[in-house]
Design an enzyme around this catalytic site. Structure first.
Site, PDB file in Angstrom:
ATOM      1  CG  HIS A  23      -1.937   1.185   1.280  1.00 23.96           C
ATOM      2  ND1 HIS A  23      -2.874   1.388   0.343  1.00 23.96           N
ATOM      3  CD2 HIS A  23      -1.777   2.288   2.120  1.00 23.96           C
ATOM      4  CE1 HIS A  23      -3.571   2.495   0.630  1.00 23.96           C
ATOM      5  NE2 HIS A  23      -3.043   3.067   1.625  1.00 23.96           N
ATOM      6  CB  CYS A 113      -2.593   3.021  -3.043  1.00 20.36           C
ATOM      7  SG  CYS A 113      -1.801   1.484  -3.085  1.00 20.36           S
TER       8      CYS A 113
END
Length: 169
Positions: A23, A113
């Site tokens: 992430h 992301c």
């Protein structure tokens, strides 16, 4: 390659190791990051990649780095600085803050992301983890045809990001 710093500076890219993926967030200072999270307010930010696949949307949030990281490992990773020139820090932060609490398209292959934060830092969204996943799948299976099929399946689930405009500024 991660630079290993544990004290990020505003404008730094933060890579957070998850079990299956990384992430990414953008450090904006005072312990805060800006990152994309699931649109469903009840869903934890830890599952953004799996949750958002089905919704095709994510929400940009300003959160404490320690809350986004949880018990996972993280590092400053401005890995694209060797091949791209970062925008001035004030411009990176200005661009990032304009997106807080707004919904953005989400697509694992073309608008994830990592794409989001690299667009903010460099003016161009890139994601090595997508490239590595596609190449890794090709090598493991031994055929480009299967990767093409897998890509088509994921795009059908996520929608074709090439038909949507993405401007994170």
């Amino acid at each position: 390659m991660a630079d290993g710093r544990r004290h990020p500076q505003p404008g730094d890219l933060i890579e957070i190791d998850r079990k299956v993926y990384q992430h990414w967030a953008l450090y904006v200072g005072d312990g805060y990051v800006i990152n994309v999270t699931p649109v469903d307010e009840g869903a934890p930010s830890l599952s953004v990649s799996t949750t958002s696949i089905f919704t095709r949307k994510a929400k940009v949030k300003k959160q404490l780095l320690k809350e986004v990281v949880g018990n996972n490992k993280w590092c400053v990773n401005n890995k694209y600085d060797r091949s791209r020139t970062p925008l001035p820090v004030k411009e990176i932060i200005r661009r990032a803050e304009r997106w807080i609490d707004r919904e953005v398209p989400y697509d694992v292959l073309g608008s994830n992301c990592e794409h989001f934060v690299t667009e903010l830092r460099y003016g161009e969204g890139v994601s090595d983890q997508v490239t590595k996943a596609v190449i890794g799948t090709t090598a493991a299976v031994g055929g480009i045809l299967l990767v093409g099929l897998a890509t088509a399946v994921v795009k059908s689930l996520c929608g074709d990001s090439s038909r949507r405009e993405r401007n994170y500024y």
